[in-house]
Write a protein that holds these residues in place. Structure first.
Motif, PDB file in Angstrom:
ATOM      1  N   VAL A   1      -2.625  20.154 -22.335  1.00 53.24           N
ATOM      2  CA  VAL A   1      -3.865  19.489 -22.750  1.00 53.24           C
ATOM      3  C   VAL A   1      -4.100  19.675 -24.248  1.00 53.24           C
ATOM      4  O   VAL A   1      -4.547  18.748 -24.935  1.00 53.24           O
ATOM      5  CB  VAL A   1      -5.051  20.023 -21.921  1.00 53.24           C
ATOM      6  CG1 VAL A   1      -6.377  19.600 -22.529  1.00 53.24           C
ATOM      7  CG2 VAL A   1      -4.946  19.542 -20.482  1.00 53.24           C
ATOM      8  N   TRP A   2      -3.802  20.854 -24.763  1.00 49.09           N
ATOM      9  CA  TRP A   2      -3.933  21.076 -26.211  1.00 49.09           C
ATOM     10  C   TRP A   2      -3.038  20.111 -26.993  1.00 49.09           C
ATOM     11  O   TRP A   2      -3.416  19.611 -28.037  1.00 49.09           O
ATOM     12  CB  TRP A   2      -3.543  22.515 -26.559  1.00 49.09           C
ATOM     13  CG  TRP A   2      -4.600  23.528 -26.243  1.00 49.09           C
ATOM     14  CD1 TRP A   2      -5.936  23.300 -26.060  1.00 49.09           C
ATOM     15  CD2 TRP A   2      -4.419  24.944 -26.077  1.00 49.09           C
ATOM     16  NE1 TRP A   2      -6.599  24.470 -25.784  1.00 49.09           N
ATOM     17  CE2 TRP A   2      -5.688  25.506 -25.799  1.00 49.09           C
ATOM     18  CE3 TRP A   2      -3.310  25.778 -26.135  1.00 49.09           C
ATOM     19  CZ2 TRP A   2      -5.864  26.866 -25.581  1.00 49.09           C
ATOM     20  CZ3 TRP A   2      -3.496  27.134 -25.922  1.00 49.09           C
ATOM     21  CH2 TRP A   2      -4.760  27.668 -25.651  1.00 49.09           C
ATOM     22  N   VAL A   3      -1.844  19.866 -26.453  1.00 48.52           N
ATOM     23  CA  VAL A   3      -0.868  19.044 -27.176  1.00 48.52           C
ATOM     24  C   VAL A   3      -1.162  17.555 -27.017  1.00 48.52           C
ATOM     25  O   VAL A   3      -1.142  16.798 -28.000  1.00 48.52           O
ATOM     26  CB  VAL A   3       0.562  19.356 -26.684  1.00 48.52           C
ATOM     27  CG1 VAL A   3       1.566  18.383 -27.306  1.00 48.52           C
ATOM     28  CG2 VAL A   3       0.932  20.799 -27.007  1.00 48.52           C
ATOM     29  N   PHE A   4      -1.444  17.111 -25.804  1.00 41.26           N
ATOM     30  CA  PHE A   4      -1.542  15.681 -25.513  1.00 41.26           C
ATOM     31  C   PHE A   4      -2.968  15.166 -25.360  1.00 41.26           C
ATOM     32  O   PHE A   4      -3.187  13.961 -25.281  1.00 41.26           O
ATOM     33  CB  PHE A   4      -0.757  15.358 -24.231  1.00 41.26           C
ATOM     34  CG  PHE A   4       0.707  15.665 -24.327  1.00 41.26           C
ATOM     35  CD1 PHE A   4       1.544  14.901 -25.114  1.00 41.26           C
ATOM     36  CD2 PHE A   4       1.253  16.738 -23.625  1.00 41.26           C
ATOM     37  CE1 PHE A   4       2.899  15.183 -25.207  1.00 41.26           C
ATOM     38  CE2 PHE A   4       2.609  17.028 -23.714  1.00 41.26           C
ATOM     39  CZ  PHE A   4       3.434  16.255 -24.505  1.00 41.26           C
ATOM     40  N   GLY A   5      -3.933  16.065 -25.307  1.00 41.71           N
ATOM     41  CA  GLY A   5      -5.302  15.630 -25.119  1.00 41.71           C
ATOM     42  C   GLY A   5      -5.708  15.666 -23.662  1.00 41.71           C
ATOM     43  O   GLY A   5      -4.907  15.941 -22.762  1.00 41.71           O
ATOM     44  N   TRP A   6      -6.982  15.375 -23.428  1.00 38.37           N
ATOM     45  CA  TRP A   6      -7.542  15.508 -22.084  1.00 38.37           C
ATOM     46  C   TRP A   6      -7.276  14.237 -21.272  1.00 38.37           C
ATOM     47  O   TRP A   6      -8.014  13.268 -21.316  1.00 38.37           O
ATOM     48  CB  TRP A   6      -9.034  15.802 -22.170  1.00 38.37           C
ATOM     49  CG  TRP A   6      -9.684  16.028 -20.844  1.00 38.37           C
ATOM     50  CD1 TRP A   6     -10.676  15.290 -20.278  1.00 38.37           C
ATOM     51  CD2 TRP A   6      -9.382  17.063 -19.904  1.00 38.37           C
ATOM     52  NE1 TRP A   6     -11.018  15.786 -19.045  1.00 38.37           N
ATOM     53  CE2 TRP A   6     -10.235  16.893 -18.785  1.00 38.37           C
ATOM     54  CE3 TRP A   6      -8.464  18.121 -19.892  1.00 38.37           C
ATOM     55  CZ2 TRP A   6     -10.198  17.733 -17.684  1.00 38.37           C
ATOM     56  CZ3 TRP A   6      -8.434  18.956 -18.784  1.00 38.37           C
ATOM     57  CH2 TRP A   6      -9.295  18.761 -17.703  1.00 38.37           C
ATOM     58  N   HIS A   7      -6.171  14.248 -20.532  1.00 40.10           N
ATOM     59  CA  HIS A   7      -5.777  13.147 -19.658  1.00 40.10           C
ATOM     60  C   HIS A   7      -5.296  13.735 -18.334  1.00 40.10           C
ATOM     61  O   HIS A   7      -4.773  14.861 -18.299  1.00 40.10           O
ATOM     62  CB  HIS A   7      -4.654  12.305 -20.264  1.00 40.10           C
ATOM     63  CG  HIS A   7      -4.893  11.893 -21.680  1.00 40.10           C
ATOM     64  ND1 HIS A   7      -5.785  10.892 -22.016  1.00 40.10           N
ATOM     65  CD2 HIS A   7      -4.363  12.352 -22.843  1.00 40.10           C
ATOM     66  CE1 HIS A   7      -5.782  10.740 -23.334  1.00 40.10           C
ATOM     67  NE2 HIS A   7      -4.937  11.622 -23.862  1.00 40.10           N
ATOM     68  N   SER A   8      -5.444  12.972 -17.277  1.00 37.49           N
ATOM     69  CA  SER A   8      -4.980  13.469 -15.983  1.00 37.49           C
ATOM     70  C   SER A   8      -3.476  13.711 -16.003  1.00 37.49           C
ATOM     71  O   SER A   8      -2.979  14.696 -15.449  1.00 37.49           O
ATOM     72  CB  SER A   8      -5.351  12.481 -14.873  1.00 37.49           C
ATOM     73  OG  SER A   8      -4.733  11.224 -15.078  1.00 37.49           O
ATOM     74  N   TRP A   9      -2.720  12.812 -16.654  1.00 39.08           N
ATOM     75  CA  TRP A   9      -1.265  12.991 -16.681  1.00 39.08           C
ATOM     76  C   TRP A   9      -0.871  14.222 -17.500  1.00 39.08           C
ATOM     77  O   TRP A   9       0.156  14.848 -17.231  1.00 39.08           O
ATOM     78  CB  TRP A   9      -0.568  11.743 -17.210  1.00 39.08           C
ATOM     79  CG  TRP A   9      -0.930  11.342 -18.615  1.00 39.08           C
ATOM     80  CD1 TRP A   9      -1.870  10.432 -18.993  1.00 39.08           C
ATOM     81  CD2 TRP A   9      -0.357  11.851 -19.827  1.00 39.08           C
ATOM     82  NE1 TRP A   9      -1.916  10.327 -20.373  1.00 39.08           N
ATOM     83  CE2 TRP A   9      -0.991  11.188 -20.899  1.00 39.08           C
ATOM     84  CE3 TRP A   9       0.635  12.794 -20.109  1.00 39.08           C
ATOM     85  CZ2 TRP A   9      -0.680  11.456 -22.234  1.00 39.08           C
ATOM     86  CZ3 TRP A   9       0.953  13.059 -21.437  1.00 39.08           C
ATOM     87  CH2 TRP A   9       0.313  12.384 -22.486  1.00 39.08           C
ATOM     88  N   ALA A  10      -1.689  14.572 -18.494  1.00 39.95           N
ATOM     89  CA  ALA A  10      -1.397  15.767 -19.290  1.00 39.95           C
ATOM     90  C   ALA A  10      -1.568  17.027 -18.450  1.00 39.95           C
ATOM     91  O   ALA A  10      -0.849  18.013 -18.630  1.00 39.95           O
ATOM     92  CB  ALA A  10      -2.293  15.816 -20.522  1.00 39.95           C
ATOM     93  N   VAL A  11      -2.516  17.012 -17.522  1.00 45.29           N
ATOM     94  CA  VAL A  11      -2.716  18.159 -16.629  1.00 45.29           C
ATOM     95  C   VAL A  11      -1.559  18.287 -15.649  1.00 45.29           C
ATOM     96  O   VAL A  11      -1.094  19.397 -15.342  1.00 45.29           O
ATOM     97  CB  VAL A  11      -4.051  18.004 -15.870  1.00 45.29           C
ATOM     98  CG1 VAL A  11      -4.206  19.109 -14.825  1.00 45.29           C
ATOM     99  CG2 VAL A  11      -5.226  18.027 -16.838  1.00 45.29           C
ATOM    100  N   LEU A  12      -1.045  17.154 -15.174  1.00 45.96           N
ATOM    101  CA  LEU A  12      -0.022  17.166 -14.135  1.00 45.96           C
ATOM    102  C   LEU A  12       1.395  17.215 -14.688  1.00 45.96           C
ATOM    103  O   LEU A  12       2.334  17.533 -13.949  1.00 45.96           O
ATOM    104  CB  LEU A  12      -0.185  15.937 -13.235  1.00 45.96           C
ATOM    105  CG  LEU A  12      -1.522  15.824 -12.496  1.00 45.96           C
ATOM    106  CD1 LEU A  12      -1.609  14.510 -11.747  1.00 45.96           C
ATOM    107  CD2 LEU A  12      -1.724  17.000 -11.551  1.00 45.96           C
ATOM    108  N   LEU A  13       1.582  16.873 -15.955  1.00 46.59           N
ATOM    109  CA  LEU A  13       2.925  16.841 -16.529  1.00 46.59           C
ATOM    110  C   LEU A  13       3.679  18.160 -16.396  1.00 46.59           C
ATOM    111  O   LEU A  13       4.891  18.156 -16.078  1.00 46.59           O
ATOM    112  CB  LEU A  13       2.841  16.418 -17.997  1.00 46.59           C
ATOM    113  CG  LEU A  13       4.169  16.362 -18.761  1.00 46.59           C
ATOM    114  CD1 LEU A  13       5.101  15.329 -18.133  1.00 46.59           C
ATOM    115  CD2 LEU A  13       3.924  16.049 -20.235  1.00 46.59           C
TER     116      LEU A  13
END
Length: 721
Positions: A97-109
Motif C-alpha cells: 500500500v505504501w508503494v502502490f497506494g490505497w487500492h484493493s489490488w494493492a492489498v491483495l497483490l
C-alpha cells in the motif's frame, strides 16, 4: 532386481544434489509455465474479491499510518485494539500500500506473489530430494489445489504461513543432503527453525505443527552421529524460540500507549497465543477470549462467525463434525482431499517397504528416508490435528497441507511408476493403475456431492482414468511397459489425477468473487457461503445457508446469516458505504473539530471496517472484531470525553444495549456498559440533522428490529460544549 532399499527412494536419489545433474531443455520452461500460471490463477480478476477480509484490510490501512500501529497490527488508526493474529502476514500488505497506494489490488497483490513464490520454492525443495520431474509435479499440485487458489486470492494469513513452511522444508532438505559438511547441515537446520519462527509470527502455534516433521526427518534421516543430530536439534529449538518470541517480547517492552491485544483476556500476546489461538483451537475451550466481561464466546474473531455454539462438542466452525472423516467430509473434501487417498496409499507402500528393508539389513538411502519421513509426518500430524480439532476450524486452514500433498503425490507417482516398469517386482506393478483408479473414484465422489457445480467433470475424469488404467494394464501384460504406449497411459493417468482439482481451481478463480473474503473457499458458491452454515443440518439440503443460535438465546435465521456472508465474503459492492452511512461519515468528519477520534462504532469491526476502508478519518471499532474486547473501556471513554478526544459514537438503536446493533453479535457485558455510558454521557443526534432517515434509528437494514447484522443505529454527539 530392484532391492527394497531402492524401492523406498523417490524417482531418483543421486549421490550428489540433483542441481548438478543435467536438465532437459523443456524442464525450465515447464517450471516457468507452472509458476507464472499459478500467479495468473491467483491474480485473475482479483478485484472481484473486493477488499478480501475487511477486518484485516482495515488493519492494513491503520497500520500504514503509524509505527506503533505497524508493529502491533492495530485494527484502527487510533491504535486502540489489535487484530487477533501476529502481524507478519499484514506487513507485506502495508508495504504494498505504501508503494502502490490505497487500492484493493494493492492489498491483495502480496498474496499472489507469496503464493507463486511457494510454488517455485516447493519445486526447488523437492528437486533436491527427488529430482526434477517429481518437483514439477509437486509444484503443479500445489499450484492447482482448490483451497490454495482460494486463499491466495484473499488476505488471510494462511498464504504467508504456507510460504514460510515451505521455506523451512527447503532449508531442512538442504540440511540432509548427502555429502554436506556437519557445519553446513547445522546452519541449514537452524535456518529451517528460523522460518518456522517467522511462521509463528504469522499464525501463532499453527506454524509449529510442522516441527515434529522436521525433527523426525532430521533425527532419522541425517547422516551423522546421534550426538551430533540431537545437539543440532537442541540448537534449532533455541533458534525457534528466539525467532518466535522476539516480537512478543517487543510488545511487552514497547512503551505506553499501545494497543490492547484483541481477543486476549488481559491484553497479553501470550494469553492469545496459548489460549484462543492455541489450546482453544484444539480443545474447543473458551481459553483466552473475550476480555473483561466475557460475552459471546463464539463471536470473537473473523473465523468464529457461524460457530454452532460456544466451546461445545463438535464446534468445528463451518466444517463437518470433528473426527477421522473430517478431511473427507462435505465441507473440506472438495477443498483439499483430492489426492489424499493417493498419498495415503503411497505412505503405506513406503512404510511396508521400509520395514522389509530394515529386516533384510539392506543399505538405506538417507536422503530418501529423510524426505519421506518429513513430508509423511507433515501430512499425518496436520491431518490428525485438523481432524480432532474441537475449536474453531475452517476449511481454508487445510491449505497448509498442500505442500506435503504435492511432494508426496509427485514422489509417490514416480515410485509407483518405477514399480510398474520393473519386471522383478511381482504384482506390485498393479499399484500404479490402482492409484489412478482410486484417485479418479474419489474425484467422482467429490464432484457428485453437488452436480450443479461442474457436474460434467466426473465423467471426464472417469473417461480419462479408464483409458489410463486399461492402457497401463495392457502394456504391462503384453510386456510393453517400457514402450511409448505405457508412457502415454502414464501421462493420461497423471491427467486423470489432476483434472478435477485443476478445474475446480480454475472455476474458483473465474468466479465473480473468486473464493475471496473472510471465509475463503473453493467450489460451489452456494455451498455454505465460504463457510457460513454449509453442510447438511438445520438449513435442509447442502448449499442452503443454515441458521445458528447465539449464547444469549437469540436465533439468527438463514437470511440474516446470508447477509453476514455478503458482508465478509468479498466483492467491492459489499464494502462500499451505503447512502445512509455516507451521510453519517460526511456529518461527523465535518463537525468533529479537533477531536482525535472522529467516530467510534460499537459492534466491532463489522460496523467500522467499511468506514475505515472508505475514508481517511480516524474511526475506531469499539471492542475489537466483534465488540467483546474491553477496548476502549468505560474509563477510557470518560478520559477521552474529558480531553475532547472523541467526537461521535455510532451505536445500536436506542434500548438495544449489548444486543448487537450495527453489524455485530454484540459485546456482552463490556459492550452493554459502553453503550450505556454513551447514552448517559452523549447527546443523541436526530437523523434529520445529517440528512438521514428516521427509520435508521429504529429498524434494521432488512426492515425489522432485532437483526444482529442490521442497520439499527443511533449517532451520539460526545463533544464537550
Amino acid at each position: 532386481m530392484t532391492t527394497a532399499a531402492e524401492a523406498t527412494a523417490p524417482a531418483q536419489a543421486p549421490d550428489v544434489p540433483d542441481t548438478e545433474t543435467p536438465r532437459r531443455r523443456w524442464q525450465p520452461w515447464a517450471l516457468a509455465l507452472i509458476v507464472l500460471g499459478s500467479a495468473a490463477l491467483y491474480a485473475w480478476n482479483i478485484t472481484g474479491t473486493g477488499w478480501g477480509n475487511t477486518f484485516y484490510t482495515a488493519a492494513v490501512k491503520s497500520m500504514s499510518e503509524s509505527l506503533t500501529n505497524f508493529v502491533f497490527g492495530s485494527f484502527d488508526p487510533a491504535g486502540v485494539v489489535t487484530v487477533d493474529k501476529p502481524p507478519m502476514a499484514l506487513w507485506p500488505q502495508v508495504v504494498s500500500v505504501w508503494v502502490f497506494g490505497w487500492h484493493s489490488w494493492a492489498v491483495l497483490l502480496p498474496q499472489v506473489v507469496e503464493g507463486a513464490a511457494a510454488v517455485f520454492l516447493l519445486h526447488r525443495t523437492v528437486r533436491y530430494w527427488a529430482g526434477e520431474n517429481v518437483a514439477l509435479v509437486a509444484a503443479l499440485v500445489l499450484a492447482i489445489t482448490p483451497i490454495t487458489v482460494a486463499i491466495n486470492r484473499d488476505n488471510n494469513p494462511d498464504t504467508m504461513l504456507t510460504l514460510l513452511c515451505v521455506a523451512a522444508a527447503y532449508a531442512f532438505t538442504r540440511s540432509v543432503q548427502p555429502g554436506a559438511s556437519s557445519r553446513s547441515a547445522t546452519k541449514w537446520l537452524l535456518q529451517a527453525a528460523f522460518w518456522v519462527g517467522c511462521g509463528f509470527l504469522t499464525k501463532s502455534l499453527a506454524a509449529w505443527m510442522i516441527v515434529p516433521a522436521l525433527a523426525v526427518g532430521y533425527l532419522f534421516g541425517r547422516e551423522a552421529s546421534w550426538g551430533r543430530r540431537i545437539g543440532d536439534l537442541f540448537a534449532a529449538a533455541g533458534v525457534l524460540l528466539v525467532s518466535s518470541f522476539w516480537w512478543v517480547a517487543l510488545t511487552v517492552l514497547w512503551p505506553d500507549p499501545k494497543p490492547y491485544v484483541g481477543g486476549s483476556t488481559d491484553g497479553s500476546e501470550l494469553t492469545l497465543i496459548f489460549g484462543y489461538n492455541g489450546l482453544g483451537r484444539v480443545f474447543g475451550e473458551n481459553i483466552g477470549r473475550g476480555g473483561a466481561g466475557g460475552g459471546n464466546a463464539m463471536a470473537r474473531a473473523p473465523e468464529a462467525i457461524g460457530q454452532g455454539g460456544p466451546g461445545g462438542p463438535g464446534g468445528g466452525g463451518f466444517a463437518a463434525d470433528n473426527g477421522i472423516g473430517r478431511m473427507f467430509g462435505e465441507q473440506v473434501g472438495g477443498q483439499i482431499s483430492w489426492l489424499l487417498p493417493l498419498c495415503l496409499l503411497v505412505l503405506v507402500v513406503v512404510a511396508v517397504t521400509g520395514v522389509l528393508t530394515r529386516r533384510r539389513k539392506l543399505p538405506a538411502d538417507h536422503l530418501a528416508r529423510a524426505g519421506w519421513l518429513m513430508w509423511g509426518t507433515w501430512l499425518v500430524v496436520l491431518c490428525a490435528v485438523f481432524s480432532v480439532q474441537e475449536g474453531i476450524f475452517h476449511p481454508y486452514y487445510t491449505t497448509q497441507l498442500a505442500p506435503a500433498i504435492g511432494a508426496l503425490a509427485g514422489a509417490g507417482l514416480a515410485l509407483l511408476w518405477r514399480r510398474y516398469r520393473d519386471t522383478d517386482t511381482g504384482w506390485s506393478w498393479v499399484l500404479l493403475p490402482l492409484a489412478v483408479a482410486l484417485t479418479a473414484a474419489w474425484a467422482w465422489v467429490l464432484v457428485s456431492r453437488d452436480l450443479d457445480w461442474n457436474g460434467w467433470l466426473r465423467y471426464a475424469v472417469a473417461g480419462v482414468a479408464v483409458l489410463a488404467v486399461v492402457g497401463l494394464v495392457i502394456a504391462r501384460l503384453t510386456r510393453q511397459q517400457r514402450a511409448d504406449g505405457a508412457r502415454t497411459a502414464a501421462v493420461l493417468g497423471l491427467v486423470a489425477v489432476l483434472l478435477a482439482p485443476g478445474v475446480w481451481s480454475a472455476a474458483t478463480a473465474g468466479a465473480s468473487t473468486g473464493g475471496g473474503g473472510a471465509m475463503a473457499s473453493a467450489g460451489p458458491p452456494g455451498g455454505g457461503f465460504g463457510g457460513f452454515g454449509g453442510g447438511r443440518g438445520r438449513g435442509g439440503q447442502r448449499g442452503e445457508p443454515q441458521g445458528l443460535q447465539l449464547p444469549n438465546g437469540q436465533e439468527i435465521g438463514p437470511e440474516q446469516l446470508q447477509e453476514l456472508a455478503s458482508r465478509f465474503g468479498g466483492g467491492g459492492e459489499q464494502v462500499a458505504l451505503t447512502a445512509e452511512e455516507q451521510k453519517i461519515l460526511n456529518y461527523v468528519t465535518t463537525n468533529s473539530g479537533e477531536a482525535k477520534i472522529v467516530m467510534a462504532v460499537e459492534g466491532g469491526s463489522m460496523g467500522s471496517s467499511r468506514y475505515i476502508i472508505n475514508s481517511n478519518a480516524t474511526i475506531i471499532g469499539m471492542g475489537g472484531f466483534m465488540g467483546s474486547d474491553p477496548a476502549p473501556s468505560v474509563r477510557q471513554l470518560t478520559d477521552w470525553k474529558a480531553q475532547g478526544a472523541i467526537a461521535f459514537v455510532l451505536t445500536s438503536a436506542k434500548g438495544e444495549s449489548g444486543r448487537g446493533g450495527r453489524g455485530g453479535f454484540g459485546g456482552g457485558q463490556v459492550g452493554q456498559e459502553r453503550t450505556e455510558w454513551v447514552q448517559n454521557n452523549c447527546k443523541e443526534v436526530a437523523p434529520s440533522t445529517y440528512g438521514g432517515s428516521a427509520a435508521s434509528s429504529t429498524q434494521d437494514r432488512q426492515g425489522g428490529p432485532g437483526n444482529p447484522f442490521g442497520g439499527g443505529q443511533t449517532l451520539y454527539d460526545c463533544r464537550n460544549r
